[in-house]
Design an enzyme around this catalytic site. Structure first.
Site: not given
Length: 679
Positions: A285, A298-299, A301, A402, A405, A469, A534
């Site tokens: 990821q 965190r990735v 973005w 991902d 929402e 998650d 994961h």
């Protein structure tokens, strides 16, 4: 009153009516027990990092006690009123496909709330409403339908939920879900689907009715009946769409979630394969880079290959593919505000706007990101082209699509529709963008993307769901156990492909993934359509698939189970694509005369012929489950059971409670699992 359709009946009462469809009572209205209310409210919706606080400042709620029934060629038009203060029209008809249509419109210009009560029976069971993690049978509770973060803990009586609420209002509740859907299935063997996308609340608390609340001035309901649950799901999925079959490589082992660069991927792949683990892919990821936050790793973005972290990735992808190992990456519909792709999107006018017409940026946890306006055809096509160029052309065989929402309700969209109405629809639009990128490059059936967020329409466009998650713990509402009702609820909502992060993801408040939890989750995952690991948001705190030799050996054994079942799983996936029969099924789908099966939420049928009851409690060496009346064989011992009762079986690690039907055509394949168990 009779209609031209004999299965649709309207009975006029002294002060109301009763509407029946295929011998199911759908609506009953009298002056003292009206079925319809209208009102006015102002939504108070606040979002913080995908967690929503939703309140309604309600000004009035008026029961429409009077009704005038007018017969039409295809049904009836009902005029509801309450003096001069409220008016509404309900059009009732049946289409040529046998579907009952209820179209409700508020005639009062000031009213923007509707409450409709559908008739119910006290013994009804209710399923669906998208992906529900805490409950499978929804009877007895209200379920607000709003896509959001699933919450941390998801149980207001738990300490973890309290901590998450204190920190960021992120603890959630039993109804919080990435994938809500205004669709429910009744044990009277009908489904009800609402075509709206605004905020709704489906309340199944009353014994005599289901109250559906809509924060709009109109609503369209579709109802279909069937003689069996199987035929009912066939009808529902024919309406909503069905997922295509999965790429063949998915069944060839586990997809390893790995971070840290090309060499780390190669090292972990070599270690696992040397240990006998069947590996079908590497999922990195962080292929676009990383951003460290207090939450964890965190990735980055900015959806471009980070060649510093992943040198020679393009060459290595080709090499791995020749070895039967696919490479999977990651993307979401947001762009980090401080990176080049977001700047390009802003120059082109492709971001959603705020009230002043400026680009809207969302805070995602110590960084901001712009929201791609997927209602803008140019922005949509630009993002789809980005997926084609930066992921597919690189050689990715899949990715996590991902989020979806987080659409804020106070942003403004190109199509002019209120973001409050578009919010729930947004994940399906995001799924469509990914689907079309594959379709237009000829990669459907070869590549795979998987999503956590969804809504009506995800059935057609989202190739695979994952449960999101979960905590790296044993909690019922947000741990391993919660994935099972989540899969079954989605199954009854028309989406039949589901899997989860092996071992969970969320690592907060001193929780750490234990070795036992990882192994139990691996056992469970071997009996789902896809196995994928994961590391979690804090990899150093979690037990990993390569933490010791025993864990690697466990993965070797369970991936061998999974690959051995390949032809059987492929058949189940094909049934989902062709008929809408989910791969993970509630027991009552095939044992509908067994009343006990309607209350089971932690065991399931895997296809038609395997019954699975995952162990979801720490420290257990045995497990009790229910076997419906049939001829069953314990997959690990060969012991026979006739069913119709609870049984307690040994359940050591590596041997989750699994039974197969003795008269299954797959009996020789299932019997071969006993050889794997003793290796």
């Amino acid at each position: 009153m009779a209609s031209q359709y004999p299965e649709l009946k309207m009975i006029t009462l002294d002060d109301g009516f009763a509407l029946s469809f295929q011998e199911r009572l759908i609506l009953r209205h009298t002056r003292h027990a009206p079925c319809l209310w209208m009102g006015t409210g102002t939504a108070d919706i606040e979002m913080f990092r995908g967690n929503f606080s939703i309140k309604d400042r309600l000004d009035e709620k008026i029961a429409l006690t009077d009704v005038n029934v007018m017969q039409q060629p295809s049904g009836w038009t009902l005029h509801f009123s309450r003096g001069d203060t409220a008016h509404a029209i309900l059009d009732i008809s049946r289409d040529d496909n046998g579907c009952l249509s209820l179209k409700l419109h508020n005639e009062h210009p000031g009213h923007n709330r509707i409450w409709l009560r559908l008739a119910a029976m006290p013994a009804d069971h209710i399923y669906g409403c998208g992906e529900q993690f805490s409950y499978f049978d929804l009877r007895g509770k209200p379920f607000p339908l709003w896509t959001s973060e699933q919450g941390v803990g998801r149980n207001k009586s738990s300490y973890v939920t309290w901590l998450a609420d204190c920190k960021e209002n992120a603890g959630g509740d039993y109804y919080w879900t990435f994938f809500p859907q205004p669709t429910f299935v009744s044990s009277q063997k009908y489904y009800c689907h609402v075509e709206n996308s605004g905020y709704m609340n489906f309340d199944f608390s009353d014994a005599d009715f289901h109250e559906l609340a809509f924060w709009e001035d109109n609503a369209t309901l579709r109802i279909e009946c069937a003689a069996t649950y199987i035929s009912l799901l066939e009808k529902l999925t024919a309406r909503l769409g069905r997922q295509p079959e999965l790429p063949d490589w998915v069944y060839d082992g586990v997809t390893l979630g790995v971070q840290g660069g090309t060499d780390v991927c190669q090292h972990k792949l070599d270690t696992l394969r040397q240990g006998g683990v069947k590996v079908n892919g590497l999922w990195a990821q962080d292929w676009s880079g990383i951003r460290m936050t207090s939450f964890g790793k965190r990735v980055m973005w900015n959806w471009e290959w980070n060649s510093e972290l992943y040198p020679q990735l393009d060459e290595r992808i080709a090499q791995w593919k020749q070895e039967g190992v696919q490479f999977l990456s990651y993307i979401n519909p947001y762009l980090a505000s401080d990176k080049a792709l977001c700047e390009e999107a802003a120059r082109r006018g492709y971001l959603t706007k705020d009230a002043q017409g400026k680009d809207y940026h969302v805070e995602f946890g110590e960084f901001y990101a712009g929201v791609i306006d997927l209602t803008n055809p140019e922005a949509y096509d630009w993002y789809k082209a980005l997926i084609k160029k930066n992921l597919i052309d690189l050689g990715c065989s899949g990715w996590m699509a991902d989020f979806g929402e987080y659409l804020p309700t106070d942003t403004f969209l190109h199509n002019g529709v209120s973001a409050e109405i578009m919010h729930n629809a947004w994940p399906a639009l995001w799924a469509k963008c990914n689907y079309q990128a594959l379709e237009e490059t000829g990669k459907l059936g070869e590549a795979l993307f998987f999503m956590r967020a969804g809504y009506t329409g995800s059935q057609k466009y989202s190739l695979m769901m994952w449960a999101g998650d979960q905590n790296v713990d044993w909690s019922l509402d947000d741990g391993l156990a919660s994935v099972i009702p989540a899969a079954l609820s989605l199954a009854m909502s028309g989406h039949g492909l589901h899997h989860s992060d092996i071992g969970g993801y969320t690592t907060l408040f001193e929780m750490k993934r234990s070795k036992e939890l990882l192994l139990r989750w691996c056992d469970f995952s071997a009996f789902t359509p896809m196995m994928r690991t994961h590391e979690g948001n804090r990899p150093g705190d979690n037990w990993q698939f390569d933490s010791d030799a025993e864990t690697i050996a466990h993965f070797a054994r369970m991936t061998t189970v999974f690959t051995t079942l390949k032809p059987y799983i492929k058949q189940a996936v094909a049934q989902n694509a062709q008929r809408g029969l989910p791969v993970m099924r509630p027991l009552f789908l095939h044992y509908e005369n067994d009343a006990h099966t309607y209350d089971l939420k932690y065991q399931y049928l895997f296809g038609r012929d395997l019954l699975v009851a995952p162990v979801y409690e720490q420290g257990r060496s045995d497990w009790t489950l229910y076997l419906p009346q049939d001829a069953w064989i314990n997959a690990w011992t060969g012991e026979s059971h006739s069913g119709g009762e609870n049984v307690t079986v040994a359940a050591p690690l590596g041997q989750p409670p699994v039974f197969y039907r003795a008269n299954s055509e797959w009996q020789p394949l299932f019997a071969s699992l006993r050889q794997i168990a003793v290796q």
